[in-house]
Design a protein around this motif. Structure first.
Motif, PDB file in Angstrom:
ATOM      1  N   GLU A 186      -8.590   1.979  -3.590  1.00  0.00           N
ATOM      2  CA  GLU A 186      -8.118   2.690  -4.371  1.00  0.00           C
ATOM      3  C   GLU A 186      -8.776   3.523  -5.176  1.00  0.00           C
ATOM      4  O   GLU A 186      -9.254   3.349  -6.423  1.00  0.00           O
ATOM      5  CB  GLU A 186      -7.459   1.470  -5.278  1.00  0.00           C
ATOM      6  CG  GLU A 186      -6.632   0.382  -4.940  1.00  0.00           C
ATOM      7  CD  GLU A 186      -6.208  -0.588  -5.943  1.00  0.00           C
ATOM      8  OE1 GLU A 186      -5.386  -0.209  -6.900  1.00  0.00           O
ATOM      9  OE2 GLU A 186      -6.466  -2.006  -5.936  1.00  0.00           O
ATOM     10  N   TYR A 216       0.837  -1.378  -0.194  1.00  0.00           N
ATOM     11  CA  TYR A 216      -0.145  -0.013  -0.039  1.00  0.00           C
ATOM     12  C   TYR A 216       0.810   1.226  -0.052  1.00  0.00           C
ATOM     13  O   TYR A 216       2.139   1.040   0.341  1.00  0.00           O
ATOM     14  CB  TYR A 216      -0.982  -0.081   0.980  1.00  0.00           C
ATOM     15  CG  TYR A 216      -0.216  -0.172   2.419  1.00  0.00           C
ATOM     16  CD1 TYR A 216       0.086  -1.413   3.173  1.00  0.00           C
ATOM     17  CD2 TYR A 216      -0.029   0.845   3.470  1.00  0.00           C
ATOM     18  CE1 TYR A 216       0.766  -1.372   4.344  1.00  0.00           C
ATOM     19  CE2 TYR A 216       0.462   0.702   4.619  1.00  0.00           C
ATOM     20  CZ  TYR A 216       1.011  -0.467   4.956  1.00  0.00           C
ATOM     21  OH  TYR A 216       1.522  -0.462   6.202  1.00  0.00           O
ATOM     22  N   ARG A 239      -2.998   3.131  -3.365  1.00  0.00           N
ATOM     23  CA  ARG A 239      -3.633   2.076  -2.747  1.00  0.00           C
ATOM     24  C   ARG A 239      -3.563   2.521  -1.224  1.00  0.00           C
ATOM     25  O   ARG A 239      -2.287   2.743  -0.606  1.00  0.00           O
ATOM     26  CB  ARG A 239      -2.883   0.820  -2.741  1.00  0.00           C
ATOM     27  CG  ARG A 239      -3.046  -0.096  -4.246  1.00  0.00           C
ATOM     28  CD  ARG A 239      -1.969  -1.133  -4.258  1.00  0.00           C
ATOM     29  NE  ARG A 239      -2.232  -2.028  -2.992  1.00  0.00           N
ATOM     30  CZ  ARG A 239      -3.062  -3.175  -3.016  1.00  0.00           C
ATOM     31  NH1 ARG A 239      -3.883  -3.337  -3.941  1.00  0.00           N
ATOM     32  NH2 ARG A 239      -3.048  -3.930  -2.108  1.00  0.00           N
TER      33      ARG A 239
END
Ligand SMILES: [Cu+2]
Length: 587
Positions: free
Chosen positions: A329, A177, A275
Motif C-alpha cells: 500500500e 485490491y 492496495r
C-alpha cells in the motif's frame, strides 16, 4: 487475441462485487493501454495478455536483448517472458501450441491440476511436440491463483521459454485490491545452457569460484576474509566451500523482472493510497531470490496459487518455481525499488513501483554473501550462520559419525555410490528458517511456518503410510539424484495407491537448497498448523534439512517429481510419481 474481458490492471475493487458488469466497471475507469500502466521507459512494451477459451501459442527462436547485448532466446509468440495467460476457474481451455523450433518442444502448466496426458512432460505424460507440429492441450480449469508455464524439453527453459498464468476465481476473491502487477523473476545468460552444464560438470563450483575473483566484491566485504585461516583449512579438507550457495551466479546471469535487466528498470504504476497486488513468480532456471521493497511492508496473501492467512513481512525468499502474492500500500507520491537479490548475493533483479513512468528510487547495494554453517551440513544445534566454535572439535570434522563424508550415515535404501559425496548426519526441520543469509537482517522475513492455509485442508485423514526421500548429490561431479539414484539409472517410480494419504519426508543430504516440485497435485507442508497446512506444488528444502508434507494421491497417472533447479533436474534429480489405478479399471 487481446483481452479486455478480464480485470487485469483495472480497478479490481470495483469488480469484487459479482454484480458489477465487466463493461460497467471498465467504463468508470480510464482505459489505459497496458504499456501506460507498466513497462520500461524507452523500451517497446512486450507484455501481451491472452485469454478466452482457445489460445494459440507459437514457440520459436528469436533475438533477445538485455543490457545492450543481444542473444538467441526461445520465446512464445515472440516474447520473453511468454504472454500472460489469463484463465477463469470453472471454464475449459484449449491451448494450441505450435512448434517452430528445429527441436522438440513442450509446455508444462506449472501447478495446474489436470489430466496427466495434458501435463506436458515429454516421455512421461505425452510424446512432446515435434518441429512443425501443433499440440492441443485441453482441460477444465479447476483452481484459481497465480501460476506459470514453461518448457519441459531439454534446457529450453533456461533460454526464455516461460511465462505467467493467472486464473481468476469463479467466485469473489477473498483478497481486496485496487490494482495488480505480475512480476516474473528470472535469470538470463548469454552462455548457452549446454555450455553452462558442461562447465558445471567440469567443476561443480565453476561459477561460484569465478565470482570470487570479480572486481568490486571487496566493496561489500569478501566473505572469504571473514573465515579464520584454520576454518578455511577445514573447509578445504572437506572439499567444500562455505560460500557455495548457488551453482550459477551473477558471473553468468543477468537477473530479470518481466524480461528486463536491472538498468532497464521495469516499472509498475500505482496511485498513492491504492492496495496493489504483486503476483511474484520465480521463473528462473537456477536462481533463488530474496525479495524486498525498501519503505514498504508486504502482506503475503497467497503462496503457490493457494490463499493463505495474510502475514505481513518486510522480505521473503522465493525459491525457483514458487509463487507468492503480496499486497503493498504505497501511500506517497514517490517511487519504491523492488529488490530481488539472488540468494548468493551475486546480483539482483530490480524493478520500480512508481506513480509515473520514469521515476526511480535508490537501489541498495548487494548485501554481503552469506556463509554456510554447521546446520547447512545437517549438524544440528551448531549454529546457522558461520562457524560455531564453542564445543566443536575441528580435528574430528573429517571423520566419525558427525562427518558428511561418512557413508555409514546413509540409510539402507539410499544407494551410496560415486553420485553421493554427502550424507547429512543430523538433518533438522528448518521450516522456521527464513533462508540463507536472512537470519540477522534486522527485519521480519517470511518463513514456511508463517504460512497458514486460508481454507481448511480438504483431506482430513491422517496418513496411512510414511516414506522418506533423500535428496542426494556429488557436488564436485555435479551429479544430483533422489536416494542416490539418478533418473537415467532406470529407477523405480515412487508408487502410490489412488487416494492414498501419505506423509513424505524429504531429507536434504546436500549442502545446497533444492526446490522440489510435484506435478498434478498439491501437498500440505507440515509446519505446525494441522488442518491448515499450506498447500504447495513446490517446496524449498534448505541444506542439511528436512521438509515433511502430507499428500493425497488423488490424480491418477504418471507425474514428474523433481528438483526445479533446471541443471539439477537435468543431472538426474528427477523421478516419476505413479498413481494407480487409472480411470476405468485396474492397472
Ligand atoms: Cu536441486
Amino acid at each position: 487475441m487481446p483481452s479486455n474481458d478480464t480485470c487485469a490492471p483495472l480497478s479490481r475493487r470495483a469488480l469484487l462485487g459479482r454484480a458489477a458488469a465487466i463493461g460497467g466497471a471498465a467504463s468508470m475507469l480510464p482505459l489505459l493501454p497496458a504499456w501506460a500502466r507498466s513497462g520500461t521507459p524507452g523500451l517497446p512494451p512486450v507484455a501481451p495478455t491472452l485469454s478466452g477459451d482457445h489460445i494459440a501459442l507459437t514457440v520459436a527462436e528469436t533475438p533477445f536483448s538485455v543490457g545492450g547485448r543481444t542473444g538467441h532466446a526461445i520465446t512464445v509468440n515472440g516474447t520473453l517472458p511468454a504472454p500472460l495467460l489469463r484463465l477463469r476457474e470453472g471454464r475449459s481451455v484449449r491451448l494450441s501450441v505450435t512448434n517452430r523450433l528445429a527441436a522438440d518442444t513442450s509446455i508444462h502448466w506449472h501447478g495446474l491440476l489436470l489430466p496427466f496426458q495434458m501435463d506436458g512432460v515429454p516421455g512421461i505424460s505425452f510424446p512432446g511436440i515435434r518441429p512443425g507440429e501443433t499440440f492441443h492441450y485441453e482441460f477444465p480449469v479447476r483452481q484459481a491463483g497465480t501460476y506459470w508455464y514453461h518448457s519441459h524439453s531439454d534446457l529450453q527453459e533456461a533460454r526464455g521459454h516461460y511465462g505467467p498464468m493467472i486464473i481468476d476465481p469463479a467466485d469473489a476473491d477473498p483478497v481486496a485490491y485496487d490494482r495488480e502487477h505480475v512480476l516474473v523473476l528470472s535469470d538470463w545468460s548469454f552462455l548457452h545452457p549446454h555450455t553452462i552444464m558442461r562447465l558445471l560438470k567440469q567443476e561443480g563450483g565453476y561459477f561460484n569460484r569465478r565470482h570470487l575473483t570479480l572486481a568490486g566484491l571487496a566493496d561489500h566485504g569478501d566473505p572469504e576474509q571473514r573465515i579464520p585461516l584454520r576454518d578455511r583449512a577445514m573447509w578445504a579438507g572437506m572439499r567444500m566451500d562455505p560460500t557455495d550457495i548457488a551453482d550459477v551466479t551473477g558471473a553468468a546471469y543477468t537477473y530479470l523482472v518481466n524480461g528486463h535487466g536491472p538498468e532497464e528498470n521495469w516499472t509498475g504504476l500505482f496511485r498513492p493510497g491504492e492496495r496493489v497486488r504483486l503476483r511474484v513468480i520465480n521463473a528462473s532456471a537456477m536462481s533463488v531470490f530474496q525479495v524486498r521493497i525498501p519503505g514498504l511492508r508486504m502482506t503475503v496473501v497467497n503462496a503457490d496459487g493457494e490463499n493463505v492467512r495474510p502475514v505481513t513481512v518486510e522480505e521473503f525468499q522465493i525459491s525457483v518455481a514458487e509463487t507468492y502474492d503480496v499486497i503493498v500500500e504505497p501511500d506517497e507520491d514517490s517511487a519504491y525499488t523492488i529488490v530481488a537479490e539472488s540468494a548468493d548475493r551475486s546480483g539482483m533483479a530490480r524493478g520500480t513501483l512508481a506513480p509515473r513512468m520514469g521515476m526511480s528510487a535508490e537501489v541498495p547495494p548487494l548485501r554481503p554473501r552469506p556463509l554456510l554453517g554447521m546446520a547447512d551440513m545437517g549438524m544440528a544445534g551448531m549454529g546457522t550462520g558461520g562457524m560455531d566454535h564453542a564445543g566443536m572439535d575441528h580435528g574430528s570434522m573429517d571423520h566419525g559419525s558427525m562427518s558428511m563424508r561418512d557413508p555409514a550415515n546413509a540409510p539402507p535404501d539410499v544407494h551410496v555410490g560415486v553420485g553421493v559425496d554427502m550424507i547429512a548426519p543430523m538433518p533438522q526441520d528448518r521450516t522456521g528458517h527464513p533462508g540463507l543469509g536472512l537470519e540477522d537482517v534486522g527485519h521480519r522475513v517470511l518463513t514456511y511456518r508463517d504460512l497458514v492455509a486460508l481454507e481448511p485442508n480438504p483431506d482430513p485423514r491422517p496418513p496411512s503410510r510414511t516414506m522418506q526421500i533423500h535428496l542426494t548429490g556429488n557436488m564436485e561431479r555435479f551429479m544430483w539424484s533422489f536416494d542416490g539414484r539418478r533418473f537415467s539409472e532406470v529407477v523405480e517410480p515412487f508408487r502410490f495407491a489412488r487416494n492414498e494419504r501419505v506423509r513424505v519426508t524429504l531429507v536434504n543430504d546436500t549442502m545446497m537448497q533444492h526446490p522440489i516440485h510435484l506435478h498434478g497435485h498439491f501437498f500440505e507442508v507440515v509446519n505446525g498448523h494441522p488442518g491448515r497446512h499450506p498447500r504447495k506444488h513446490t517446496v524449498n528444502v534448505l541444506p542439511g534439512s528436512t521438509v515433511t508434507f502430507d499428500f493425497t494421491a488423488d490424480a491418477p497417472g504418471d507425474w514428474a517429481f523433481h528438483c526445479h533447479l533446471l541443471f539439477h533436474m537435468h543431472a538426474g534429480m528427477f523421478n516419476v510419481v505413479s498413481v494407480r489405478p487409472l480411470d476405468g479399471g485396474p492397472a
